[in-house]
Design a protein around this motif. Structure first.
Motif, PDB file in Angstrom:
ATOM      1  N   ALA A   1     -14.561  -5.973   6.933  1.00  5.92           N
ATOM      2  CA  ALA A   1     -14.644  -6.816   8.131  1.00  5.92           C
ATOM      3  C   ALA A   1     -13.841  -6.224   9.284  1.00  5.92           C
ATOM      4  O   ALA A   1     -14.220  -6.386  10.454  1.00  5.92           O
ATOM      5  N   MET A   2     -12.741  -5.533   8.973  1.00  2.00           N
ATOM      6  CA  MET A   2     -11.975  -4.879  10.039  1.00  2.00           C
ATOM      7  C   MET A   2     -12.833  -3.856  10.770  1.00  2.00           C
ATOM      8  O   MET A   2     -12.760  -3.753  11.993  1.00  2.00           O
ATOM      9  N   THR A   3     -13.639  -3.104  10.029  1.00  2.00           N
ATOM     10  CA  THR A   3     -14.498  -2.111  10.693  1.00  2.00           C
ATOM     11  C   THR A   3     -15.520  -2.805  11.582  1.00  2.00           C
ATOM     12  O   THR A   3     -15.797  -2.338  12.684  1.00  2.00           O
ATOM     13  N   ALA A   4     -16.049  -3.938  11.105  1.00  6.30           N
ATOM     14  CA  ALA A   4     -16.994  -4.700  11.923  1.00  6.30           C
ATOM     15  C   ALA A   4     -16.309  -5.241  13.172  1.00  6.30           C
ATOM     16  O   ALA A   4     -16.896  -5.257  14.255  1.00  6.30           O
ATOM     17  N   GLY A   5     -15.053  -5.684  13.030  1.00  7.63           N
ATOM     18  CA  GLY A   5     -14.300  -6.167  14.184  1.00  7.63           C
ATOM     19  C   GLY A   5     -14.077  -5.075  15.217  1.00  7.63           C
ATOM     20  O   GLY A   5     -14.129  -5.329  16.424  1.00  7.63           O
ATOM     21  N   ALA A   6     -13.826  -3.864  14.754  1.00  6.99           N
ATOM     22  CA  ALA A   6     -13.642  -2.744  15.672  1.00  6.99           C
ATOM     23  C   ALA A   6     -14.925  -2.450  16.441  1.00  6.99           C
ATOM     24  O   ALA A   6     -14.897  -2.209  17.653  1.00  6.99           O
ATOM     25  N   VAL A   7     -16.054  -2.502  15.754  1.00 10.48           N
ATOM     26  CA  VAL A   7     -17.337  -2.272  16.434  1.00 10.48           C
ATOM     27  C   VAL A   7     -17.645  -3.427  17.386  1.00 10.48           C
ATOM     28  O   VAL A   7     -18.130  -3.205  18.498  1.00 10.48           O
ATOM     29  N   ALA A   8     -17.336  -4.651  16.980  1.00  8.56           N
ATOM     30  CA  ALA A   8     -17.549  -5.800  17.874  1.00  8.56           C
ATOM     31  C   ALA A   8     -16.752  -5.621  19.160  1.00  8.56           C
ATOM     32  O   ALA A   8     -17.254  -5.896  20.256  1.00  8.56           O
ATOM     33  N   PHE A   9     -15.521  -5.165  19.028  1.00 11.42           N
ATOM     34  CA  PHE A   9     -14.716  -4.865  20.214  1.00 11.42           C
ATOM     35  C   PHE A   9     -15.422  -3.835  21.095  1.00 11.42           C
ATOM     36  O   PHE A   9     -15.522  -4.020  22.310  1.00 11.42           O
TER      37      PHE A   9
ATOM     38  N   TRP B   1     -27.201  -0.095  14.236  1.00 10.90           N
ATOM     39  CA  TRP B   1     -26.906   0.099  12.821  1.00 10.90           C
ATOM     40  C   TRP B   1     -25.447   0.463  12.537  1.00 10.90           C
ATOM     41  O   TRP B   1     -25.060   0.636  11.385  1.00 10.90           O
ATOM     42  N   LEU B   2     -24.616   0.567  13.544  1.00  9.16           N
ATOM     43  CA  LEU B   2     -23.272   1.099  13.358  1.00  9.16           C
ATOM     44  C   LEU B   2     -22.419   0.254  12.406  1.00  9.16           C
ATOM     45  O   LEU B   2     -21.748   0.790  11.516  1.00  9.16           O
ATOM     46  N   GLU B   3     -22.442  -1.076  12.548  1.00  7.16           N
ATOM     47  CA  GLU B   3     -21.651  -1.931  11.652  1.00  7.16           C
ATOM     48  C   GLU B   3     -22.041  -1.735  10.196  1.00  7.16           C
ATOM     49  O   GLU B   3     -21.176  -1.616   9.326  1.00  7.16           O
ATOM     50  N   ASP B   4     -23.348  -1.704   9.936  1.00  8.72           N
ATOM     51  CA  ASP B   4     -23.816  -1.553   8.556  1.00  8.72           C
ATOM     52  C   ASP B   4     -23.379  -0.217   7.968  1.00  8.72           C
ATOM     53  O   ASP B   4     -22.906  -0.158   6.825  1.00  8.72           O
ATOM     54  N   ASP B   5     -23.531   0.852   8.728  1.00 10.28           N
ATOM     55  CA  ASP B   5     -23.144   2.168   8.226  1.00 10.28           C
ATOM     56  C   ASP B   5     -21.639   2.266   7.994  1.00 10.28           C
ATOM     57  O   ASP B   5     -21.187   2.839   6.994  1.00 10.28           O
ATOM     58  N   LEU B   6     -20.849   1.709   8.897  1.00  9.51           N
ATOM     59  CA  LEU B   6     -19.401   1.736   8.721  1.00  9.51           C
ATOM     60  C   LEU B   6     -18.969   0.879   7.538  1.00  9.51           C
ATOM     61  O   LEU B   6     -18.032   1.246   6.813  1.00  9.51           O
ATOM     62  N   ALA B   7     -19.637  -0.235   7.322  1.00  6.98           N
ATOM     63  CA  ALA B   7     -19.304  -1.089   6.173  1.00  6.98           C
ATOM     64  C   ALA B   7     -19.544  -0.331   4.867  1.00  6.98           C
ATOM     65  O   ALA B   7     -18.701  -0.364   3.958  1.00  6.98           O
ATOM     66  N   ILE B   8     -20.667   0.362   4.773  1.00  8.02           N
ATOM     67  CA  ILE B   8     -20.974   1.137   3.568  1.00  8.02           C
ATOM     68  C   ILE B   8     -19.937   2.241   3.376  1.00  8.02           C
ATOM     69  O   ILE B   8     -19.413   2.449   2.271  1.00  8.02           O
ATOM     70  N   ALA B   9     -19.628   2.950   4.458  1.00  9.57           N
ATOM     71  CA  ALA B   9     -18.671   4.054   4.363  1.00  9.57           C
ATOM     72  C   ALA B   9     -17.276   3.553   3.994  1.00  9.57           C
ATOM     73  O   ALA B   9     -16.597   4.152   3.153  1.00  9.57           O
ATOM     74  N   ALA B  10     -16.817   2.467   4.618  1.00  5.08           N
ATOM     75  CA  ALA B  10     -15.492   1.937   4.310  1.00  5.08           C
ATOM     76  C   ALA B  10     -15.417   1.459   2.871  1.00  5.08           C
ATOM     77  O   ALA B  10     -14.448   1.740   2.151  1.00  5.08           O
ATOM     78  N   ARG B  11     -16.441   0.762   2.428  1.00  6.82           N
ATOM     79  CA  ARG B  11     -16.477   0.265   1.036  1.00  6.82           C
ATOM     80  C   ARG B  11     -16.431   1.451   0.060  1.00  6.82           C
ATOM     81  O   ARG B  11     -15.705   1.422  -0.924  1.00  6.82           O
ATOM     82  N   THR B  12     -17.185   2.489   0.367  1.00  5.77           N
ATOM     83  CA  THR B  12     -17.208   3.680  -0.490  1.00  5.77           C
ATOM     84  C   THR B  12     -15.831   4.343  -0.539  1.00  5.77           C
ATOM     85  O   THR B  12     -15.333   4.692  -1.618  1.00  5.77           O
ATOM     86  N   LEU B  13     -15.200   4.498   0.617  1.00  2.00           N
ATOM     87  CA  LEU B  13     -13.873   5.126   0.649  1.00  2.00           C
ATOM     88  C   LEU B  13     -12.855   4.323  -0.155  1.00  2.00           C
ATOM     89  O   LEU B  13     -11.999   4.895  -0.830  1.00  2.00           O
ATOM     90  N   LEU B  14     -12.943   3.009  -0.063  1.00  2.00           N
ATOM     91  CA  LEU B  14     -11.937   2.162  -0.727  1.00  2.00           C
ATOM     92  C   LEU B  14     -12.186   1.967  -2.211  1.00  2.00           C
ATOM     93  O   LEU B  14     -11.278   1.603  -2.945  1.00  2.00           O
ATOM     94  N   THR B  15     -13.414   2.194  -2.670  1.00  5.67           N
ATOM     95  CA  THR B  15     -13.718   1.944  -4.085  1.00  5.67           C
ATOM     96  C   THR B  15     -13.861   3.223  -4.897  1.00  5.67           C
ATOM     97  O   THR B  15     -14.056   3.157  -6.103  1.00  5.67           O
ATOM     98  N   THR B  16     -13.780   4.374  -4.257  1.00  5.25           N
ATOM     99  CA  THR B  16     -13.846   5.644  -4.996  1.00  5.25           C
ATOM    100  C   THR B  16     -12.614   6.465  -4.654  1.00  5.25           C
ATOM    101  O   THR B  16     -12.501   7.040  -3.583  1.00  5.25           O
ATOM    102  N   ARG B  17     -11.693   6.473  -5.580  1.00  3.45           N
ATOM    103  CA  ARG B  17     -10.451   7.215  -5.340  1.00  3.45           C
ATOM    104  C   ARG B  17     -10.033   7.924  -6.593  1.00  3.45           C
ATOM    105  O   ARG B  17     -10.051   7.426  -7.655  1.00  3.45           O
TER     106      ARG B  17
END
Length: 195
Positions: free
Chosen positions: A85-93, A179-195
Motif C-alpha cells: 500500500a505504501m507503493t500505491a500511496g507514492a504513486v497516488a501522490f 498500470w504503474l500501481e499494479d506493477d509496483l505492487a507485484i514488484a514490492a510483494r516479490t522483493l519482500l517475499t523472496t529473500r
C-alpha cells in the motif's frame, strides 16, 4: 481575531515551485516569486523571512503531501499489505501532485537554498520523518522478524527505492501510466517475499 490573509500561501508556494521547476532554483528570487504569485515582496519577507524560507516551505509542503498519502495508504495490519500500500500511496501522490513530486524527485533542500539548511529545518525534517521510519521498522519486524540494518534496507528497497525510481522515470510524462500501481505492487510483494 486576525484578518484573513490577502495572499494565499499556497499560491505563493505554487509560484515558487513553478519557477524552480521551469528555470531552476536560482531563478526563484523573492522578486520573481512575488511577481509570479501576485504577492508583494514585503509579504514574502514577512511570512517566510527570505528566499530560502519560501523555497524550504514549498519543499516541506511537497514532502508533507507525499507522506500523508503514503502513511494513510499503509494502515493495513499485515506488514506485506502495508508495504504494498505504501507503493500505491507514492504513486497516488505522483498522480495527484505531479509538480510536488517533481520538486522532491529533482531537488534536495540544499539545491534550493543559499547555504546549507539550518538546524531548525533539519530538526523539522527529522520530526516529519519519524512516522515513516516507525512504519519501516514495523514492516521489517513483521516481514523478517527483526528490524536491523539489513531488514530495514530490504524494506526500503521495496517501498522507497522502487516507487522513487518509477516516479522519477515517468515524472516528465503528462500523466503516470495506468498500470504503474499494479506493477509496483507485484514488484514490492516479490522483493519482500523472496529473500
Amino acid at each position: 481575531m486576525a484578518p484573513p490573509r490577502k495572499h494565499d500561501t499556497d499560491v505563493i508556494l505554487d509560484a515558487a515551485r513553478a519557477l524552480v521547476l521551469r528555470e531552476g532554483p536560482r531563478a526563484a528570487g523573492v522578486a520573481a516569486i512575488a511577481a509570479a504569485s501576485g504577492a508583494p515582496v514585503g509579504t514574502l519577507y514577512h511570512r517566510f523571512g527570505n528566499r530560502n524560507g519560501v523555497l524550504i516551505e514549498a519543499w516541506i509542503r511537497a514532502l508533507d503531501r507525499f507522506q500523508s498519502r503514503v502513511l494513510a495508504a499503509a494502515e493495513a495490519d499485515d506488514p506485506i499489505e502495508a508495504a504494498v500500500a505504501m507503493t500505491a500511496g507514492a504513486v497516488a501522490f505522483g498522480r495527484e501532485c505531479l509538480e510536488d513530486a517533481k520538486l522532491l524527485l529533482e531537488l534536495r533542500p540544499s539545491d534550493l537554498v543559499d547555504g546549507a539548511p539550518d538546524t531548525e529545518f533539519r530538526d523539522r525534517l527529522a520530526r516529519m520523518n519519524e512516522p515513516l521510519f516507525a512504519l519501516l521498522h514495523r514492516i521489517a519486524t513483521g516481514v523478517y522478524g527483526a528490524d536491523g540494518e539489513r531488514e530495514i534496507d530490504a524494506v526500503s528497497r521495496a517501498v522507497v527505492d522502487l516507487p522513487y525510481a518509477a516516479l522519477r522515470r515517468h515524472s516528465h510524462a503528462a500523466e503516470l501510466p495506468a498500470w504503474l500501481e499494479d506493477d509496483l505492487a507485484i514488484a514490492a510483494r516479490t522483493l519482500l517475499t523472496t529473500r
